[in-house]
Structure formats: structure tokens, C-alpha cells
Design a protein around this motif. Structure first.
Motif, PDB file in Angstrom:
ATOM      1  N   PHE A   1       7.476  -0.065  -5.067  1.00 29.22           N
ATOM      2  CA  PHE A   1       5.791   0.438  -5.521  1.00 29.22           C
ATOM      3  C   PHE A   1       5.468   0.033  -3.797  1.00 29.22           C
ATOM      4  O   PHE A   1       5.185   0.745  -3.522  1.00 29.22           O
ATOM      5  CB  PHE A   1       4.608  -0.268  -5.726  1.00 29.22           C
ATOM      6  N   LYS A   2       6.383  -0.987  -3.262  1.00 26.90           N
ATOM      7  CA  LYS A   2       6.102  -1.180  -1.681  1.00 26.90           C
ATOM      8  C   LYS A   2       6.221  -0.146  -0.749  1.00 26.90           C
ATOM      9  O   LYS A   2       5.937  -0.477  -0.070  1.00 26.90           O
ATOM     10  CB  LYS A   2       6.123  -2.333  -1.175  1.00 26.90           C
ATOM     11  N   THR A   3       7.199   0.914  -1.221  1.00 26.48           N
ATOM     12  CA  THR A   3       7.643   1.230  -0.048  1.00 26.48           C
ATOM     13  C   THR A   3       6.965   3.412   0.241  1.00 26.48           C
ATOM     14  O   THR A   3       6.521   3.484   0.817  1.00 26.48           O
ATOM     15  CB  THR A   3       8.935   2.771  -0.743  1.00 26.48           C
ATOM     16  N   LEU A   4       5.516   2.859  -0.866  1.00 29.97           N
ATOM     17  CA  LEU A   4       4.254   3.541  -1.357  1.00 29.97           C
ATOM     18  C   LEU A   4       3.129   2.712  -0.295  1.00 29.97           C
ATOM     19  O   LEU A   4       2.220   3.285   0.246  1.00 29.97           O
ATOM     20  CB  LEU A   4       3.994   3.811  -1.847  1.00 29.97           C
ATOM     21  N   LYS A   5       3.492   1.117   0.117  1.00 28.36           N
ATOM     22  CA  LYS A   5       2.432   0.456   1.115  1.00 28.36           C
ATOM     23  C   LYS A   5       1.465   1.184   2.454  1.00 28.36           C
ATOM     24  O   LYS A   5       2.783   1.362   3.276  1.00 28.36           O
ATOM     25  CB  LYS A   5       3.091  -0.581   1.522  1.00 28.36           C
ATOM     26  N   GLY A   6       0.839   1.627   2.718  1.00 25.81           N
ATOM     27  CA  GLY A   6       0.395   2.112   3.825  1.00 25.81           C
ATOM     28  C   GLY A   6       0.760   3.483   3.957  1.00 25.81           C
ATOM     29  O   GLY A   6       0.022   4.066   5.055  1.00 25.81           O
ATOM     30  N   GLN A   7       0.812   3.725   3.153  1.00 29.42           N
ATOM     31  CA  GLN A   7       1.061   5.501   3.133  1.00 29.42           C
ATOM     32  C   GLN A   7      -0.892   5.839   2.377  1.00 29.42           C
ATOM     33  O   GLN A   7      -1.308   5.726   1.486  1.00 29.42           O
ATOM     34  CB  GLN A   7       1.562   5.912   1.379  1.00 29.42           C
TER      35      GLN A   7
END
Length: 442
Positions: free
Chosen positions: A13-19
Motif C-alpha cells: 500500500f505504501k507504494t501508492l503513498k504520495g500519489q
């Protein structure tokens, strides 16, 4: 429970952080990570691919609200898809028949006999009169084990130690249950291997002879995908009604819980998380999905508390708190109530956010024993009036409990802080809040 899977999903889920939004490009790597996490958890690859394809489709089809981040939205979608994968809702067992007959089946070493005792204990708490039937005619001491469990929970066990015909024992147990007014008969059977044709024929004959309202297949969740394959083989012969997952408190990867509903097309009805007779829960797919995603399971925690809650005891404790008379005997009683609720790590894992915080911490249920030993080494006066504890008394208590002076002092300090907090809660509205907290669990 599912610590490794939870960590890997959180990382995905953190790979989408800031998107700012979910797109074909930025979700591709996230979906790949989620699929890898599921496969690593021993979920069948086809099942993992199907569910991640649905997650991707759902994620791209939804608008991201200003107040919700893409990561939060994806977490919600994953929760929904995992819930669907595991069956959406809890499916209760059938209580039809007089007596209501429940047949327990499963592999050797899956925890059938222990689960049989837990189910009997749960049904007894629900007000049903229960009889256990010992139909494991092969395993040495199987009858003795069931009798020990029956005595522990106050449930009668029907057994014929000299009889080596499981079908006859079961039929005699049904007659005994009818003659003695038992509403539920739970039949414990021998563990068997799916490749053992003779043993498989026996369990099939047993089911046909007793015509149970419910046939449960007990499986060790630690065996992962093998558990799913075995369940499918058993189901072909038995056409069981539901699955029980045991040993979920172990180092399980979670594959069985996630795959078995889809592959066998039979609901998971119970989960078991330890050796204690109270360590049994109804299986709720939405709550399990929440726990896997590290969001806790407050509803199950409250239900566990309700099962072990003593309303009269709560009133007595509340009265003592109001009078500032809460002592070590009361503290000990509260610890006993807590221990009845199950494993400490399992309970903490039900609190939102705590699962991640304690994932690498080994919380031993025996950690409370030194505290119990210290309290039990005190005299009645010392328990009710801790202020009389001087250096000499503390040395005696430390020696008697096998602990150190430092441990005794630490417990006294923590206990005094707790008493002060309770005293504060009883002032200016705190009393009402405490009363509501204690009285709200009914």
C-alpha cells in the motif's frame, strides 16, 4: 495471526503513498506486490491472481475523494475483496435434531479433540446441554484426553473403551443422549489420512449411520495450501458442512483461511487460536480481513469479553473503586478474568494498530506469573493495605515469590499509579464514564 502477510500488504500500500490518484501505471507495481504477498502466504496462485485482478479493476473504477488518499482507498478495496474471497458473512452451524448431532472429522494431529472440547464449552455457555462421544478407537489415550477436557469444562463424555466399532459407539451415544436429555451430541472421531481408504470408508459409514445435522472438517491452518487440498479430498467423500481452522495463533501464513472457501466452496465456521477451552471464535470474513490488514477486530474483542464477563464482579469492583478500596485481591481477580479471554498477543492484536506494533514482540502468557506469585506471597492485610509494605516485608515477599526486590517495588509502583488513575476517573464525570464502561458490556 498473519503477521507476515500483514506486513507485506502494508508495504504494498505504501507504494501508492504520495500519489494524487490511482492510475494504470502507479497501481501496476502495487497489485504485483499484493499478489506476491498472497502467494507467499501460500494462497493458490490462480486464487491470488483472480482476487488481485478484481482489486485492480475496482481501484481503477473508483474516484479518489479529496479526503481519502489512494493508499486508503486501496486498503478499503482489498478489505472488501478479501472478505468476499473468505465468504462475506458468518455461516452458523445447524442446531436441528433431538439430539442435535455434530460430527467432527479431520486429519491426524489437526486438533480435533481439543476443538471438540472447545465447541462443547461454547455450547454449554449458550445454555445447551452437551454430551461428548469418544469415537476415536485408534489413538492411544484419545478417550482419556476427551474425558480430561470434559471434566475441565463440566461436560459428560460417553465412551466404551473396550468397543472397537466406532459406528456402534456413536449409535449408543445417541441413545444415551436421548435418555439423559442432552440437546447436543458432539462426536469426536479418529484422525485419518485421505489416502487411507479403510479409514475414509469408516468416517463415511459413521456419517451415514448417525445422520448428523452438522459435519465439520477440522484442519491445521499451519499446513497452508496442503490444508486446502486435503479439505477438497475429504469433501468429495464426506460432503461436510463447514471448516474449522485450528492453530491460527501459530506461525501461519494464512493461505488456508484465504483459499479454502473459494476452492472447496464450503464456509469456514470456527477458528481456534490456542489450547485454552475459551480460545474459539466464530469465523467472520469481514473481521478476519480487518485483522489481516492490521485494522484490528474490536467487535470480536468485545464479544470475547462478554463471554467471560461477570456483571456482579464488575459491580463489586466498581464499588471498591468508588470507596478507594481497590486492593491486590481485586487486581488478581481482574487478571484471572483477562486470562480467560485467551492469549494476550491475540487479544492485543484485536486492538486497531496494535497488531503492527507487537508483530516482532514475543508476548508470553506466562509473563503474568511473577505478578501472581508476588501477590500470592502477601498476607491478607498486605493485599488490602499495600501501604504497610516496608523493607522487611518486601524482602519476605520477594523470597517467597522467587522474584527480586526490584520486581516487587516495580509492581507496587505500577499498582499505585493504577489506583490513582481509578481515583481520578471517579471524580467529575469520570465515575459515570467508568460505570458506563463496566455496565455497557452485558
Amino acid at each position: 495471526m498473519f503477521d507476515s502477510l500483514s506486513v507485506k500488504l502494508d508495504r504494498a500500500f505504501k507504494t501508492l503513498k504520495g500519489q494524487g490518484q490511482i492510475t494504470e501505471i502507479n497501481i501496476a507495481s502495487t497489485i504485483k506486490e499484493i499478489r506476491r504477498a498472497l502467494v507467499d502466504a501460500d494462497v493458490n496462485y490462480k486464487v491470488a491472481k483472480d482476487v488481485t485482478d478484481k482489486i485492480r479493476e475496482e481501484a481503477l473504477g473508483r474516484d479518489v475523494l479529496i479526503s481519502v488518499s489512494p493508499g486508503q482507498l486501496l486498503t478499503k478495496i482489498v478489505s472488501e475483496e478479501l472478505t468476499t474471497l473468505m465468504g462475506e458473512t458468518n455461516v452458523p452451524i445447524s442446531l436441528e435434531g433431538n439430539p442435535n448431532i455434530i460430527l467432527i472429522s479431520g486429519l491426524q494431529g489437526s486438533g480435533k479433540t481439543t476443538f471438540t472440547g472447545k465447541l462443547a464449552n461454547l455450547m454449554k455457555k449458550q445454555g445447551r446441554t452437551v454430551l461428548l462421544a469418544a469415537c476415536d478407537i485408534y489413538r492411544p489415550a484419545a478417550i482419556d484426553q476427551l474425558k480430561v477436557l470434559g471434566e475441565q469444562i463440566g461436560v459428560e463424555v460417553y465412551a466404551e473403551p473396550e468397543n472397537k466399532d466406532a459406528v456402534k459407539i456413536a449409535k449408543n451415544a445417541i441413545k444415551f443422549a436421548k435418555d439423559n436429555g442432552k440437546k447436543t451430541l458432539i462426536i469426536d472421531t479418529a484422525g485419518r489420512l485421505a489416502v487411507d481408504e479403510q479409514m475414509m470408508n469408516e468416517i463415511s459409514d459413521l456419517k451415514e449411520a448417525v445422520n448428523p445435522a452438522e459435519t465439520l472438517f477440522v484442519v491445521d491452518s499451519m499446513t497452508g495450501q496442503d490444508a486446502v487440498n486435503t479439505a477438497a479430498t475429504f469433501n468429495e467423500r464426506l460432503n461436510f458442512d463447514g471448516v474449522v481452522l485450528t492453530k491460527l495463533d501459530g506461525d501461519t501464513r494464512g493461505g488456508a483461511a484465504l483459499s479454502i472457501r473459494k476452492e472447496v466452496e464450503k464456509p469456514i465456521k470456527y477458528i481456534s487460536t490456542g489450547e485454552k477451552m475459551d480460545a474459539i471464535d466464530l469465523f467472520h470474513p469481514d473481521r478476519m480481513a480487518s485483522r489481516i490488514l492490521g485494522m484490528g477486530d474490536v467487535v470480536s474483542l468485545v464479544e470475547r469479553a462478554q463471554q467471560n464477563y461477570d456483571e456482579e464482579e464488575a459491580r463489586r469492583i466498581n464499588k471498591k473503586i468508588r470507596k478507594n478500596q481497590f486492593g491486590f485481591d481485586d487486581f488478581l481477580a481482574q487478571m484471572e478474568q483477562m486470562k480467560k479471554m485467551g492469549s494476550m498477543k491475540d487479544l492485543l492484536g484485536m486492538i486497531p494498530g496494535m497488531g503492527k506494533a507487537i508483530k516482532d514482540i514475543d508476548i508470553d502468557d506466562d509473563s503474568l506469573k511473577p505478578i501472581e506469585a508476588i501477590i500470592k506471597s502477601m498476607t491478607p492485610k498486605e493485599r488490602t493495605q499495600p501501604e504497610v509494605l516496608n523493607g522487611t516485608r518486601k524482602q519476605r515477599i520477594a523470597k517467597g515469590s522467587g522474584t527480586s526486590i526490584q520486581e516487587v517495588n516495580q509492581l507496587l509502583k505500577q499498582f499505585e499509579q493504577m489506583r490513582k488513575m481509578m481515583k481520578m476517573m471517579n471524580k467529575s464525570g469520570g465515575k459515570r464514564a467508568l460505570a458506563n464502561m463496566l455496565g455497557g458490556i452485558k
